[in-house]
Design an enzyme around this catalytic site. Structure first.
Site, PDB file in Angstrom:
ATOM      1  N   HIS A 187       0.661   4.205  19.987  1.00 55.45           N
ATOM      2  CA  HIS A 187      -0.729   3.819  20.289  1.00 55.45           C
ATOM      3  C   HIS A 187      -0.677   2.381  20.822  1.00 55.45           C
ATOM      4  O   HIS A 187      -0.856   1.423  20.080  1.00 55.45           O
ATOM      5  CB  HIS A 187      -1.596   3.913  19.032  1.00 55.45           C
ATOM      6  CG  HIS A 187      -2.976   3.346  19.228  1.00 55.45           C
ATOM      7  ND1 HIS A 187      -3.894   3.895  20.102  1.00 55.45           N
ATOM      8  CD2 HIS A 187      -3.585   2.258  18.701  1.00 55.45           C
ATOM      9  CE1 HIS A 187      -5.003   3.183  20.086  1.00 55.45           C
ATOM     10  NE2 HIS A 187      -4.838   2.173  19.255  1.00 55.45           N
ATOM     11  N   GLN A 211       0.840  -1.206   0.000  1.00 52.78           N
ATOM     12  CA  GLN A 211       0.000   0.000   0.000  1.00 52.78           C
ATOM     13  C   GLN A 211       0.880   1.264   0.000  1.00 52.78           C
ATOM     14  O   GLN A 211       0.571   2.237  -0.680  1.00 52.78           O
ATOM     15  CB  GLN A 211      -0.961  -0.017   1.200  1.00 52.78           C
ATOM     16  CG  GLN A 211      -2.021  -1.115   1.041  1.00 52.78           C
ATOM     17  CD  GLN A 211      -3.081  -1.118   2.111  1.00 52.78           C
ATOM     18  OE1 GLN A 211      -2.983  -0.393   3.097  1.00 52.78           O
ATOM     19  NE2 GLN A 211      -4.092  -1.953   1.942  1.00 52.78           N
ATOM     20  N   ASP A 271      -7.164   7.891  21.665  1.00 54.60           N
ATOM     21  CA  ASP A 271      -6.580   7.946  23.011  1.00 54.60           C
ATOM     22  C   ASP A 271      -6.786   9.338  23.617  1.00 54.60           C
ATOM     23  O   ASP A 271      -7.095   9.480  24.802  1.00 54.60           O
ATOM     24  CB  ASP A 271      -5.084   7.605  22.942  1.00 54.60           C
ATOM     25  CG  ASP A 271      -4.847   6.339  22.139  1.00 54.60           C
ATOM     26  OD1 ASP A 271      -5.437   5.318  22.486  1.00 54.60           O
ATOM     27  OD2 ASP A 271      -4.098   6.392  21.140  1.00 54.60           O
ATOM     28  N   ARG A 326     -10.374   9.667  24.654  1.00 55.49           N
ATOM     29  CA  ARG A 326     -10.609   8.910  25.893  1.00 55.49           C
ATOM     30  C   ARG A 326     -10.070   9.681  27.097  1.00 55.49           C
ATOM     31  O   ARG A 326     -10.719   9.770  28.148  1.00 55.49           O
ATOM     32  CB  ARG A 326      -9.884   7.557  25.798  1.00 55.49           C
ATOM     33  CG  ARG A 326     -10.524   6.596  24.819  1.00 55.49           C
ATOM     34  CD  ARG A 326      -9.606   5.421  24.503  1.00 55.49           C
ATOM     35  NE  ARG A 326     -10.305   4.403  23.732  1.00 55.49           N
ATOM     36  CZ  ARG A 326      -9.716   3.425  23.062  1.00 55.49           C
ATOM     37  NH1 ARG A 326      -8.388   3.336  23.050  1.00 55.49           N
ATOM     38  NH2 ARG A 326     -10.421   2.537  22.413  1.00 55.49           N
TER      39      ARG A 326
HETATM   40  P1  NAD Z   1     -12.733  -5.449  11.070  1.00 57.28           P
HETATM   41  O1  NAD Z   1     -12.155  -6.833  11.133  1.00 57.28           O
HETATM   42  O2  NAD Z   1     -14.168  -5.241  11.360  1.00 57.28           O
HETATM   43  O3  NAD Z   1     -12.450  -4.834   9.625  1.00 57.28           O
HETATM   44  C1  NAD Z   1     -11.201  -4.862   9.032  1.00 57.28           C
HETATM   45  C2  NAD Z   1     -11.419  -4.988   7.537  1.00 57.28           C
HETATM   46  O4  NAD Z   1     -10.160  -4.850   6.905  1.00 57.28           O
HETATM   47  C3  NAD Z   1     -11.987  -6.365   7.118  1.00 57.28           C
HETATM   48  O5  NAD Z   1     -13.197  -6.174   6.399  1.00 57.28           O
HETATM   49  C4  NAD Z   1     -10.882  -6.958   6.257  1.00 57.28           C
HETATM   50  O6  NAD Z   1     -11.390  -7.734   5.184  1.00 57.28           O
HETATM   51  C5  NAD Z   1     -10.185  -5.682   5.764  1.00 57.28           C
HETATM   52  N1  NAD Z   1      -8.810  -5.898   5.290  1.00 57.28           N
HETATM   53  C6  NAD Z   1      -7.875  -6.727   5.774  1.00 57.28           C
HETATM   54  N2  NAD Z   1      -6.754  -6.639   5.040  1.00 57.28           N
HETATM   55  C7  NAD Z   1      -6.985  -5.712   4.077  1.00 57.28           C
HETATM   56  C8  NAD Z   1      -6.213  -5.191   3.012  1.00 57.28           C
HETATM   57  N3  NAD Z   1      -4.981  -5.624   2.763  1.00 57.28           N
HETATM   58  N4  NAD Z   1      -6.761  -4.242   2.213  1.00 57.28           N
HETATM   59  C9  NAD Z   1      -8.024  -3.818   2.434  1.00 57.28           C
HETATM   60  N5  NAD Z   1      -8.813  -4.285   3.422  1.00 57.28           N
HETATM   61  C10 NAD Z   1      -8.298  -5.222   4.235  1.00 57.28           C
HETATM   62  O7  NAD Z   1     -11.797  -4.546  12.007  1.00 57.28           O
HETATM   63  P2  NAD Z   1     -12.089  -3.080  12.566  1.00 57.28           P
HETATM   64  O8  NAD Z   1     -12.779  -3.198  13.876  1.00 57.28           O
HETATM   65  O9  NAD Z   1     -12.672  -2.226  11.499  1.00 57.28           O
HETATM   66  O10 NAD Z   1     -10.589  -2.619  12.893  1.00 57.28           O
HETATM   67  C11 NAD Z   1      -9.665  -2.384  11.872  1.00 57.28           C
HETATM   68  C12 NAD Z   1      -8.279  -2.085  12.456  1.00 57.28           C
HETATM   69  O11 NAD Z   1      -8.309  -0.877  13.193  1.00 57.28           O
HETATM   70  C13 NAD Z   1      -7.746  -3.151  13.417  1.00 57.28           C
HETATM   71  O12 NAD Z   1      -6.368  -3.356  13.162  1.00 57.28           O
HETATM   72  C14 NAD Z   1      -7.930  -2.507  14.776  1.00 57.28           C
HETATM   73  O13 NAD Z   1      -7.031  -3.030  15.736  1.00 57.28           O
HETATM   74  C15 NAD Z   1      -7.618  -1.074  14.438  1.00 57.28           C
HETATM   75  N6  NAD Z   1      -8.073  -0.054  15.391  1.00 57.28           N
HETATM   76  C16 NAD Z   1      -7.230   1.002  15.599  1.00 57.28           C
HETATM   77  C17 NAD Z   1      -7.601   2.016  16.459  1.00 57.28           C
HETATM   78  C18 NAD Z   1      -6.692   3.191  16.724  1.00 57.28           C
HETATM   79  O14 NAD Z   1      -7.012   3.986  17.620  1.00 57.28           O
HETATM   80  N7  NAD Z   1      -5.586   3.376  16.021  1.00 57.28           N
HETATM   81  C19 NAD Z   1      -8.852   1.943  17.095  1.00 57.28           C
HETATM   82  C20 NAD Z   1      -9.681   0.862  16.856  1.00 57.28           C
HETATM   83  C21 NAD Z   1      -9.277  -0.150  15.990  1.00 57.28           C
HETATM   84  C1  LMR Z   2      -8.252   0.674  20.500  1.00 60.62           C
HETATM   85  O1  LMR Z   2      -7.468   1.404  21.109  1.00 60.62           O
HETATM   86  O2  LMR Z   2      -9.448   0.574  20.825  1.00 60.62           O
HETATM   87  C2  LMR Z   2      -7.768  -0.075  19.293  1.00 60.62           C
HETATM   88  O3  LMR Z   2      -6.412   0.119  19.094  1.00 60.62           O
HETATM   89  C3  LMR Z   2      -8.145  -1.521  19.318  1.00 60.62           C
HETATM   90  C4  LMR Z   2      -7.288  -2.290  20.286  1.00 60.62           C
HETATM   91  O4  LMR Z   2      -6.795  -3.355  19.905  1.00 60.62           O
HETATM   92  O5  LMR Z   2      -7.121  -1.848  21.413  1.00 60.62           O
END
Ligand code: NAD
Ligand code: LMR
Length: 332
Positions: A191, A117, A163, A166
């Site tokens: 994070h 990507q 964060d 929160r």
């Molecule tokens: P989810 O499993 O509901 O959705 C993730 C989607 O990504 C799936 O539909 C999957 O098919 C798709 N996917 C996987 N690989 C891919 C690729 N190479 N290209 C395109 N799409 C792809 O998960 P979610 O709850 O939406 O969470 C997504 C991510 O966000 C997780 O890694 C989670 O830990 C992260 N997250 C980060 C934060 C933050 O504060 N930074 C907060 C919450 C969640």
């Molecule tokens: C969060 O902070 O909610 C996300 O990063 C998801 C996780 O794995 O904690």
């Protein structure tokens, strides 16, 4: 005629995306710009996006432009202004027979996604594109993607706004204020459970947190661990990782980047260190940021850190350095 903007969202069939995507075209996040969406998923689920596109069409969004969906990230990247890289595996699920407990366990699973990507973004995205990595481990995924993109005029960020939100919520409750009274909320570092939410430099109704909160014990044993562990607490309670609050935080980050920051305030996101605050150059580190009138984004450099804060921040910097070591093989 309003200007248009192209936004790429990966993981578009996932949980976060379902809350996030409608808000990109609601006429608030990008003001009166027409928003063209390129939604990306893996081949196994990309067809599901037809249903999401139907729902978007049925929702009456006057600012929505063209909406496309694909499993071809390169094609989606062409001339994009914004990339919201959500697609990746969350923790809390069983993957290859093992329950994913820590965000760092995701390093080997998700890291590879960001090489291809990154290359595509560097090559096909606009030169002034902004990239927000949400997928975990967000900082190191952004580090991998930025390296692969090899295009320094693009801005790579990892999301720490959730964060910060929160932390604001906890501080608002503690001090009997509204969340909007809490400004200058900084998340230093990664994070991850090592992040340092700064209760000393936060402004509560215009006063420094260090003078409002005279309770070191509460800061150390309640506030900091609660912010650090909130993601896990949500997973334990919901059986799935935060989605609606993560989507809101992504929107807040976009809005913060698209509009000048109020004097005295800042917003939280992780960007590549330029050595500020003695952080080794290059790692993607949570900083206080400001958007200037000309649209450029800068680290706010006049924050003073106490010895307590420096020690906490260093733990997170050390973790980022060890994550960098763990993904060395992806840095070609
Ligand atoms: P989810 O499993 O509901 O959705 C993730 C989607 O990504 C799936 O539909 C999957 O098919 C798709 N996917 C996987 N690989 C891919 C690729 N190479 N290209 C395109 N799409 C792809 O998960 P979610 O709850 O939406 O969470 C997504 C991510 O966000 C997780 O890694 C989670 O830990 C992260 N997250 C980060 C934060 C933050 O504060 N930074 C907060 C919450 C969640
Ligand atoms: C969060 O902070 O909610 C996300 O990063 C998801 C996780 O794995 O904690």
């Amino acid at each position: 005629m309003s200007k248009s903007i192209k936004v790429v969202v990966t993981g578009a069939a996932g949980q976060i995306a379902y809350s996030l995507i409608p808000r990109l075209v609601d006429g608030k996040t990008f003001g009166d710009k027409i928003v063209n969406l390129a939604l990306v998923e893996i081949p196994q689920v990309v067809d599901k996006l037809e249903g999401l596109v139907m729902e978007l069409e049925d929702s009456y969004f006057p600012n929505m432009g063209e909406v496309t969906y694909t499993d071809n990230f390169e094609e989606a990247s062409k001339d994009a202004d914004w990339f919201l890289l959500v697609g990746s595996i969350p923790r809390g699920i069983v993957y290859n027979g093992k329950k994913i407990e820590e965000r760092s366990d995701l390093l080997s699973i998700n890291g590879g996604i960001f090489v291809d990507q990154g290359i595509a973004i560097g090559r096909y995205g606009k030169n002034n594109a902004k990239i927000l990595v949400v997928g975990n481990p967000a900082n190191t995924n952004a580090f991998i993607g930025k390296h692969a993109a090899n295009n320094d005029s693009q801005l790579w960020m990892a999301m720490t706004m959730l964060d910060a939100n929160r932390a604001k919520s906890i501080l608002a409750k503690k001090t009997n204020n509204n969340v909007s009274d809490i400004k200058n909320m900084i998340i230093w570092g990664n994070h991850s459970p090592t992040m340092y939410p700064d209760s000393e430099n936060v402004q509560i109704l215009g006063e420094l947190g260090s003078s409002v909160i005279n309770d070191v014990n509460w800061v150390e044993s309640d506030f900091i661990p609660k912010v650090q562990q909130r993601g896990k607490a949500v997973i334990d309670a919901r059986g799935a990782s935060s989605a609606t609050s993560a989507a809101k935080a992504a929107i807040d980050t976009v809005i913060a980047c698209e509009n000048p920051t109020d004097p005295g305030d800042c917003f939280s996101a992780a960007i590549a260190s330029d050595g500020s605050y003695d952080v080794p150059k290059g790692i993607i580190c949570g900083y206080p940021l400001m958007t200037l009138e000309d649209g450029s984004i800068e680290i706010k450099r006049d924050i003073s850190l106490s010895e307590f804060a420096k020690n906490k921040f260093q733990i997170s910097i050390d973790e980022l350095l060890s994550e960098r070591e763990a993904v060395k093989h992806l840095m070609q």
